[in-house]
Enzyme design. Sequence first.
Site, short mmCIF file in Angstrom:
data_model
loop_
_atom_site.label_atom_id
_atom_site.label_comp_id
_atom_site.label_asym_id
_atom_site.label_seq_id
_atom_site.Cartn_x
_atom_site.Cartn_y
_atom_site.Cartn_z
N CYS A 169 -70.70 45.52 -14.17
CA CYS A 169 -71.91 46.61 -14.01
C CYS A 169 -73.04 46.37 -13.97
CB CYS A 169 -72.04 47.13 -15.99
SG CYS A 169 -69.93 46.96 -16.31
N ARG A 216 -71.71 51.46 -15.20
CA ARG A 216 -70.42 50.94 -15.51
C ARG A 216 -69.60 50.76 -14.56
NH1 ARG A 216 -66.92 54.07 -20.81
NH2 ARG A 216 -66.05 51.76 -20.56
N LEU A 217 -69.08 49.71 -14.85
CA LEU A 217 -67.51 49.85 -14.05
C LEU A 217 -66.45 50.10 -15.05
CD1 LEU A 217 -66.17 49.82 -11.23
CD2 LEU A 217 -65.81 46.95 -12.13
N ILE A 275 -63.91 49.61 -17.40
CA ILE A 275 -62.64 48.75 -17.47
C ILE A 275 -61.58 48.36 -18.37
CG2 ILE A 275 -61.53 46.24 -16.99
CD1 ILE A 275 -63.51 45.49 -15.24
N ASN A 302 -73.55 43.67 -19.24
CA ASN A 302 -72.79 43.44 -18.40
C ASN A 302 -71.39 42.44 -18.31
OD1 ASN A 302 -71.73 43.22 -15.34
ND2 ASN A 302 -73.40 41.39 -15.44
N GLU A 328 -67.32 40.65 -19.83
CA GLU A 328 -66.10 40.90 -20.28
C GLU A 328 -66.11 39.67 -20.99
OE1 GLU A 328 -62.64 41.82 -17.86
OE2 GLU A 328 -63.17 41.28 -16.58
N VAL A 385 -57.63 37.36 3.65
CA VAL A 385 -59.23 38.08 4.60
C VAL A 385 -59.13 35.92 5.51
CG1 VAL A 385 -60.72 36.47 3.30
CG2 VAL A 385 -61.44 37.64 5.07
N GLY A 395 -59.21 31.74 -7.45
CA GLY A 395 -59.16 30.72 -7.60
C GLY A 395 -60.94 30.13 -7.38
#
Length: 390
Positions: free
Chosen positions: A2, A48-49, A51, A74, A76, A292, A366
């Site tokens: 966020c 806001r994102l 989740i 912002n 978790e 990638v 990772g």
Amino acid sequence: MCGIAGIVSAVGPPDAAVVLRMSGAIRHRGPDDSGLFHDRCAALGHRRLSIVDLSSAGHQPMANEDESRWIAFNGEIFNHASLRPGLEAAGHRYHSRTDTETILHAFEQHGPECLQLFRGMFAFAIWDAGRRQLFCARDRLGIKPFYWWSDGRVFAFASEIKALLEHPLITPSFDREGLAEYLALGYRAGEETMFSGIRKLMPGHWMTISAAGDRLAIETRQYWDPPAPGVVEERSEEEWIADCRRRLEETVRMRLMSDVPLGVFLSGGVDSGAIAALMKGMVPDRVKSFSVGYREAAYSELPNARRTAEALGTDHHEVQLGPDEFFDLLPRLIWHEDEPICWPSSVSLFVVSRLASQEVKVVLTGEGSDEIFAGYSRYGLFLRQWRAIA
């Protein structure tokens, strides 16, 4: 992720339009929702994102029960659900399932000591309207960013420097004294940035900004430091391996806390492969993996990633990056990072993140495993030198 931004002023109400411009500059961090709180001394903005708890109950800035405190957050908090029963037993009332609300109630209950309870990555600001005080905190390792500026009368903060530059009092100025350090290390080790006057809240620190009279009182304190090495416990190799696996499983399981689709970045190495393998046994659906690589085969890890994906049976997606696109992306990446690009991996990480965003909202990676499991060649060099000296 966020995006957060805000202002505290000792010389009159902050301009809400400025905070909207600040949060608008980082709308890419939170495309799902936006919010604003402001009163006579402070203004908070949020992007806001979504989740956890995708409903409107998770809207930010978020207030406590009597709207005396407001939070912009912002990150978790992975253990928020286990903290909730104790806070409810203490009398706090929830109106959502979010980790944001747990932070707010934990701060009400414990003050700055609440930070010792949290397992996660975070940067947040809580405005206490009654005390006219802003409390800001950043996670132990500084995973989530927090930048700030103050002239003693106005304090401004944001998730990215570009948001601070939307404030009319902040003029971008290059900090020449930090150039040598940046070129030598690839980053500024202290609280300074490449912009004069703009600072970072350091990892494992909190700060308070109090609007007292016509001046702001700013206090910063450290709440966590990496523990010093102690006496090594006597265990067998099998016991150490079992304990390491238990901790890794616990860590992966905690990070699967999400109401949206998850995936994993897969490089073909042991670290991301181990995470993907553990995820496979913890989620009901087929794991989505993303990789990638470079078009020059000598520099590409795609074959290894492909073999790992086939062995684990993941829903695998990959993208190749050529030299032209690599250099074409540099201006955009410099804009995102607000500083010169030092590590080439920033470009490849952006490309694989763009790929993953078409399928999922959250990915596990990772990152950090080389530091824990001595994955860098310098660790072997140090060990050889240490043995030679000893």
